[in-house]
Design a protein around this motif. Structure first.
Motif: not given
Length: 173
Positions: A111-114, A121-125, A136-137, A143-147
């Motif tokens: 879900t997260l845009s990043i 296994d990526s560390t680009k985020w 943050w977007d 999304f994170l507040v609701d979650l």
């Protein structure tokens, strides 16, 4: 009417524990972030999404209730606390480590845009969580507040984090 903004608030397991054991009414950043904070205009009503390094989990939501101020009294580290650019906050959610939501959980990752277009296994985020407080977007923030609010009620147990992955190195906490 001013629009609420979302920022990442980075904690280590040690500083998260110190915050847990405090009154939970103050959060802090390094003084080197002073110009950024001023330029962003972080203010009352904005939201800090709290992320814990090493265990790579979202652990809380703090509502900003003051302008930034400087105070070097120890809160997060017993001596020479470097997190002396502070805000008064109201905790909306604060989870123990075993209830904190891993960033690699499918729902979060996809879900997260990043992260949604990256292999797990990526560390680009990581630049989006290691520059604290980074704006943050809005969609990611909502999304994170609701979650996190749902998690505070449902209390889904995740395995107790004993080992975390941080920049290619494994740590025990």
């Amino acid at each position: 009417m001013a629009v609420m903004k979302y920022y990442i608030n980075l904690f280590s397991p040690n500083t998260a524990t110190a915050f847990t054991n405090s009154n939970r009414d103050v959060t802090g950043f390094r003084i080197s972030r002073k110009s950024y904070v001023k330029n962003q205009g972080i203010k009352s009503g904005d939201i800090f999404i709290c992320y814990c390094t090493k265990i790579q989990r979202f652990i809380g939501i703090l509502e900003v209730i003051s302008a930034p101020y400087e105070d070097n009294s120890p809160i997060f580290i017993e001596e020479n606390d470097p997190f002396c650019l502070r805000f008064k906050v109201k905790p909306l959610v604060w989870l123990p480590f075993e209830l904190a939501i891993p960033i690699h959980e499918d729902l979060v990752w996809n879900t997260l845009s990043i992260t949604k277009d990256l292999p797990k296994d990526s560390t680009k985020w990581t630049y989006k969580v290691f520059s604290s407080p980074l704006r943050w977007d809005n969609a990611d923030g909502k999304f994170l507040v609701d979650l996190l609010k749902r998690q505070a009620k449902q209390q889904t147990m995740y395995c107790t984090p004993k080992v975390g992955h941080f920049w290619g190195v494994f740590y025990e906490i």
